[in-house]
Design a protein around this motif. Structure first.
Motif, PDB file in Angstrom:
ATOM      1  N   MET A  55       0.819  -1.202   0.000  1.00 16.76           N
ATOM      2  CA  MET A  55       0.000   0.000   0.000  1.00 16.76           C
ATOM      3  C   MET A  55       0.861   1.263   0.000  1.00 16.76           C
ATOM      4  SD  MET A  55      -2.806  -1.416  -0.279  1.00 16.76           S
ATOM      5  CE  MET A  55      -3.015  -3.193  -0.315  1.00 16.76           C
ATOM      6  N   GLN A  56       1.971   1.222   0.747  1.00 11.09           N
ATOM      7  CA  GLN A  56       2.870   2.366   0.785  1.00 11.09           C
ATOM      8  C   GLN A  56       3.505   2.605  -0.581  1.00 11.09           C
ATOM      9  OE1 GLN A  56       3.495   4.501   3.520  1.00 11.09           O
ATOM     10  NE2 GLN A  56       4.337   5.670   1.813  1.00 11.09           N
ATOM     11  N   SER A  57       3.872   1.505  -1.271  1.00  5.25           N
ATOM     12  CA  SER A  57       4.463   1.625  -2.606  1.00  5.25           C
ATOM     13  C   SER A  57       3.484   2.246  -3.587  1.00  5.25           C
ATOM     14  CB  SER A  57       4.909   0.250  -3.111  1.00  5.25           C
ATOM     15  OG  SER A  57       5.878  -0.306  -2.264  1.00  5.25           O
ATOM     16  N   LEU A  58       2.205   1.840  -3.488  1.00  2.12           N
ATOM     17  CA  LEU A  58       1.194   2.401  -4.378  1.00  2.12           C
ATOM     18  C   LEU A  58       0.968   3.878  -4.071  1.00  2.12           C
ATOM     19  CD1 LEU A  58      -0.831   1.971  -6.634  1.00  2.12           C
ATOM     20  CD2 LEU A  58      -2.509   1.241  -4.921  1.00  2.12           C
ATOM     21  N   GLN A  59       0.945   4.232  -2.798  1.00  2.00           N
ATOM     22  CA  GLN A  59       0.797   5.638  -2.426  1.00  2.00           C
ATOM     23  C   GLN A  59       1.938   6.482  -2.982  1.00  2.00           C
ATOM     24  OE1 GLN A  59       0.359   5.415   1.879  1.00  2.00           O
ATOM     25  NE2 GLN A  59      -1.783   6.006   1.709  1.00  2.00           N
ATOM     26  N   ASN A  64       3.914  10.412  -6.876  1.00  2.69           N
ATOM     27  CA  ASN A  64       4.820  10.843  -7.952  1.00  2.69           C
ATOM     28  C   ASN A  64       4.055  11.301  -9.183  1.00  2.69           C
ATOM     29  OD1 ASN A  64       7.090  10.304  -6.411  1.00  2.69           O
ATOM     30  ND2 ASN A  64       7.325   8.220  -7.215  1.00  2.69           N
ATOM     31  N   SER A  65       2.796  10.875  -9.275  1.00  6.23           N
ATOM     32  CA  SER A  65       1.933  11.318 -10.380  1.00  6.23           C
ATOM     33  C   SER A  65       1.052  12.485  -9.948  1.00  6.23           C
ATOM     34  CB  SER A  65       1.060  10.147 -10.859  1.00  6.23           C
ATOM     35  OG  SER A  65       1.852   9.089 -11.331  1.00  6.23           O
ATOM     36  N   TYR A  66       1.426  13.114  -8.816  1.00  2.06           N
ATOM     37  CA  TYR A  66       0.730  14.292  -8.286  1.00  2.06           C
ATOM     38  C   TYR A  66      -0.706  13.983  -7.868  1.00  2.06           C
ATOM     39  CZ  TYR A  66       4.760  16.411 -10.529  1.00  2.06           C
ATOM     40  OH  TYR A  66       6.049  16.707 -10.911  1.00  2.06           O
ATOM     41  N   ILE A  67      -0.914  12.741  -7.409  1.00  2.00           N
ATOM     42  CA  ILE A  67      -2.215  12.353  -6.874  1.00  2.00           C
ATOM     43  C   ILE A  67      -2.045  12.133  -5.382  1.00  2.00           C
ATOM     44  CG2 ILE A  67      -4.095  10.664  -6.951  1.00  2.00           C
ATOM     45  CD1 ILE A  67      -3.256  10.028  -9.826  1.00  2.00           C
ATOM     46  N   LYS A  68      -2.652  12.997  -4.577  1.00  3.07           N
ATOM     47  CA  LYS A  68      -2.519  12.903  -3.133  1.00  3.07           C
ATOM     48  C   LYS A  68      -3.713  12.160  -2.546  1.00  3.07           C
ATOM     49  CE  LYS A  68       0.203  17.145  -2.611  1.00  3.07           C
ATOM     50  NZ  LYS A  68       0.305  18.465  -1.937  1.00  3.07           N
ATOM     51  N   ILE A  69      -3.397  11.136  -1.748  1.00  5.51           N
ATOM     52  CA  ILE A  69      -4.451  10.371  -1.083  1.00  5.51           C
ATOM     53  C   ILE A  69      -4.071  10.192   0.385  1.00  5.51           C
ATOM     54  CG2 ILE A  69      -5.219   9.116  -3.141  1.00  5.51           C
ATOM     55  CD1 ILE A  69      -3.457   6.819  -2.307  1.00  5.51           C
ATOM     56  N   PRO A  70      -5.053  10.161   1.265  1.00  3.59           N
ATOM     57  CA  PRO A  70      -4.755   9.981   2.692  1.00  3.59           C
ATOM     58  C   PRO A  70      -4.113   8.632   2.971  1.00  3.59           C
ATOM     59  CG  PRO A  70      -7.011  10.741   2.342  1.00  3.59           C
ATOM     60  CD  PRO A  70      -6.490  10.341   1.009  1.00  3.59           C
ATOM     61  N   ALA A  71      -3.191   8.610   3.925  1.00  2.00           N
ATOM     62  CA  ALA A  71      -2.549   7.361   4.304  1.00  2.00           C
ATOM     63  C   ALA A  71      -3.587   6.370   4.817  1.00  2.00           C
ATOM     64  CB  ALA A  71      -1.493   7.623   5.378  1.00  2.00           C
ATOM     65  N   GLY A  72      -3.463   5.124   4.388  1.00  2.00           N
ATOM     66  CA  GLY A  72      -4.370   4.073   4.831  1.00  2.00           C
ATOM     67  C   GLY A  72      -5.694   4.033   4.116  1.00  2.00           C
ATOM     68  N   SER A  73      -5.869   4.886   3.100  1.00  3.98           N
ATOM     69  CA  SER A  73      -7.161   4.927   2.401  1.00  3.98           C
ATOM     70  C   SER A  73      -7.270   3.861   1.317  1.00  3.98           C
ATOM     71  CB  SER A  73      -7.374   6.313   1.775  1.00  3.98           C
ATOM     72  OG  SER A  73      -6.342   6.583   0.830  1.00  3.98           O
ATOM     73  N   ILE A  74      -6.139   3.235   0.965  1.00  2.67           N
ATOM     74  CA  ILE A  74      -6.170   2.191  -0.067  1.00  2.67           C
ATOM     75  C   ILE A  74      -6.296   0.838   0.618  1.00  2.67           C
ATOM     76  CG2 ILE A  74      -4.936   1.126  -1.982  1.00  2.67           C
ATOM     77  CD1 ILE A  74      -3.444   3.734  -2.360  1.00  2.67           C
ATOM     78  N   SER A  76      -7.028  -2.657  -1.101  1.00  4.08           N
ATOM     79  CA  SER A  76      -7.385  -3.445  -2.277  1.00  4.08           C
ATOM     80  C   SER A  76      -6.507  -4.679  -2.389  1.00  4.08           C
ATOM     81  CB  SER A  76      -7.223  -2.597  -3.544  1.00  4.08           C
ATOM     82  OG  SER A  76      -7.377  -3.386  -4.700  1.00  4.08           O
ATOM     83  N   LYS A  77      -7.100  -5.773  -2.843  1.00  2.00           N
ATOM     84  CA  LYS A  77      -6.330  -6.992  -3.109  1.00  2.00           C
ATOM     85  C   LYS A  77      -6.154  -7.199  -4.605  1.00  2.00           C
ATOM     86  CE  LYS A  77      -5.943 -10.342  -0.473  1.00  2.00           C
ATOM     87  NZ  LYS A  77      -5.995 -11.617   0.256  1.00  2.00           N
ATOM     88  N   ASN A  78      -6.263  -6.101  -5.355  1.00  2.00           N
ATOM     89  CA  ASN A  78      -6.046  -6.178  -6.796  1.00  2.00           C
ATOM     90  C   ASN A  78      -4.619  -5.797  -7.179  1.00  2.00           C
ATOM     91  OD1 ASN A  78      -8.716  -6.895  -7.047  1.00  2.00           O
ATOM     92  ND2 ASN A  78      -9.416  -4.845  -7.615  1.00  2.00           N
ATOM     93  N   ILE A  79      -3.763  -5.564  -6.197  1.00  2.00           N
ATOM     94  CA  ILE A  79      -2.364  -5.214  -6.445  1.00  2.00           C
ATOM     95  C   ILE A  79      -1.478  -6.137  -5.627  1.00  2.00           C
ATOM     96  CG2 ILE A  79      -2.849  -2.789  -6.957  1.00  2.00           C
ATOM     97  CD1 ILE A  79      -2.031  -2.118  -4.132  1.00  2.00           C
ATOM     98  N   ALA A  80      -0.215  -6.245  -6.036  1.00  2.00           N
ATOM     99  CA  ALA A  80       0.740  -7.084  -5.312  1.00  2.00           C
ATOM    100  C   ALA A  80       2.144  -6.520  -5.475  1.00  2.00           C
ATOM    101  CB  ALA A  80       0.687  -8.520  -5.830  1.00  2.00           C
ATOM    102  N   ALA A  81       2.917  -6.603  -4.400  1.00  2.00           N
ATOM    103  CA  ALA A  81       4.329  -6.233  -4.455  1.00  2.00           C
ATOM    104  C   ALA A  81       5.135  -7.449  -4.902  1.00  2.00           C
ATOM    105  CB  ALA A  81       4.806  -5.758  -3.091  1.00  2.00           C
ATOM    106  N   VAL A  82       6.079  -7.223  -5.793  1.00  2.00           N
ATOM    107  CA  VAL A  82       6.841  -8.344  -6.353  1.00  2.00           C
ATOM    108  C   VAL A  82       8.319  -7.983  -6.487  1.00  2.00           C
ATOM    109  CG1 VAL A  82       4.899  -9.303  -7.658  1.00  2.00           C
ATOM    110  CG2 VAL A  82       6.363  -7.576  -8.720  1.00  2.00           C
ATOM    111  N   MET A  83       9.152  -9.029  -6.517  1.00  2.00           N
ATOM    112  CA  MET A  83      10.544  -8.888  -6.909  1.00  2.00           C
ATOM    113  C   MET A  83      10.656  -9.374  -8.349  1.00  2.00           C
ATOM    114  SD  MET A  83      11.837  -7.500  -4.301  1.00  2.00           S
ATOM    115  CE  MET A  83      13.510  -7.417  -4.935  1.00  2.00           C
TER     116      MET A  83
END
Length: 351
Positions: A55-59, A64-74, A76-83
């Motif tokens: 969630m932190q990575s998505l925030q 970086n795309s100039y979209i500000k969202i409150p912390a903890g507002s995301i 979703s299980k439609n994203i995943a962190a990967v190596m």
């Protein structure tokens, strides 16, 4: 007692194949380089993860795309962190495409058909050498890992000036005084003068003749045959799911019957016109004059593999991949064929 596996060999190979220098050695300095990066996969159908770092990575990405969202507002299980990992082949050039492997680091259930967002792939020196992005195809037996074929584009090159080298050093894959001495002897016999010197039981230094390019010299050296009594070596990289060497080893007509599939492989008797006639030669052309087609023999999945020339291990492996058989099944099948005497090779599994 019903055997779990049944292997029927129609013909056996009785000959040995000459092994070349490149089959048992590497050229020092000419090697792959490992790359690694951290990325995000989006578009998963609820199979992603809710880890804090995801969630932190998505925030951070949205910020970086100039979209500000409150912390903890995301949430979703439609994203995943990967190596993301990849091997950068030697002499890769800008714009080349390479395969990447994607592995989850959170509690995601699957990355199949997810979209990897643009990811920097770095070497051990910290420099970016490739950028990866694309749709992931997950592994059949492990949905939390997958591949993107041609998923990364090379952006920076690793300098290695082969042209101006006046000598090369060969490194044996396995320590052997006998083989080091044999290679030294064979090279000197080939060129008719003292060019090769075995420095130790793994390293042979070879001086380049002045009137020959390094590439031509290397080609001649690597293809020098060592001894007809050497067994041909089949080397398989299980992580890359590819044959490193030995794919050109001939295999006589063979029928393989196992619990979940049957394969018959044979050299076709069709002429050129018949080969191109879909009615007489049905199936999917998988390249290199090889066709794979359904051929109902018994009531399980099966295939008939026809080749224009003598069938090789590479033909068999590629056909089994088309059948979507996992690499473990392919390796087990090759080992069974070897045990029955159909191919006289040493099989080495890496990775």
């Amino acid at each position: 007692m019903i055997l779990k596996y049944l292997l029927i060999i129609t013909l056996f190979l009785s000959s040995l194949y000459s092994q070349t220098i490149k089959d048992i050695s590497n050229v020092i300095g000419i090697r792959e380089n490992q790359l690694i990066g951290y990325g995000l996969v989006v578009g998963l159908p609820g199979t992603g993860d809710k880890s804090k770092f995801t969630m932190q990575s998505l925030q951070n990405l949205l910020r970086n795309s100039y979209i500000k969202i409150p912390a903890g507002s995301i949430n979703s299980k439609n994203i995943a962190a990967v190596m993301v990992t990849a091997d950068l082949p030697p002499f890769s050039r800008q714009g080349d495409k390479i395969k990447v492997k994607v592995s989850t680091i959170g509690d995601a259930k699957s990355v199949d058909n997810g979209e990897l967002l643009i990811t920097q792939l770095k070497g051990v020196d910290g420099n970016v050498y490739a950028l990866a992005q694309g749709t992931i195809i997950s592994n059949e037996n492990n949905k939390t890992t997958g591949f993107i074929y041609e998923g990364a584009t090379v952006e920076n090159e690793i300098d290695f000036d082969l042209r101006n080298e006046d000598s090369i050093q060969l490194s044996l894959l396995k320590n052997s005084a006998k083989n080091a001495d044999l290679i030294e002897t064979k090279i000197n016999e080939k060129f008719g003068k003292k060019l090769a010197t075995a420095i130790d039981t793994r390293t042979i230094e070879v001086k380049k003749p002045q009137n020959m390019s390094t590439v031509k010299f290397l080609s001649i050296v690597q293809n020098i045959e060592l001894d007809a009594t050497f067994k041909k070596k089949l080397i398989i990289d299980i992580n890359r799911e590819s044959i490193i060497t030995g794919g050109d080893i001939p295999i006589d007509p063979v029928t393989i019957a196992r619990d979940t599939f049957t394969i018959r492989i044979d050299k076709s008797t069709l002429d050129e016109n018949e080969w191109n006639d879909a009615a007489k030669n049905p199936g999917v052309d998988i390249g290199d004059d090889v066709k794979i087609a359904d051929k109902p023999i018994i009531n399980i999945d099966n295939a008939m593999i026809n080749t224009k020339g003598t069938p090789t291990i590479s033909d068999l492996v590629r056909s089994m991949k088309v059948m979507k058989l996992p690499m473990t099944e392919i390796i087990d099948t090759l080992k069974m064929i070897k045990e029955m005497g159909a191919i006289d090779v040493d099989i080495e599994i890496r990775g």
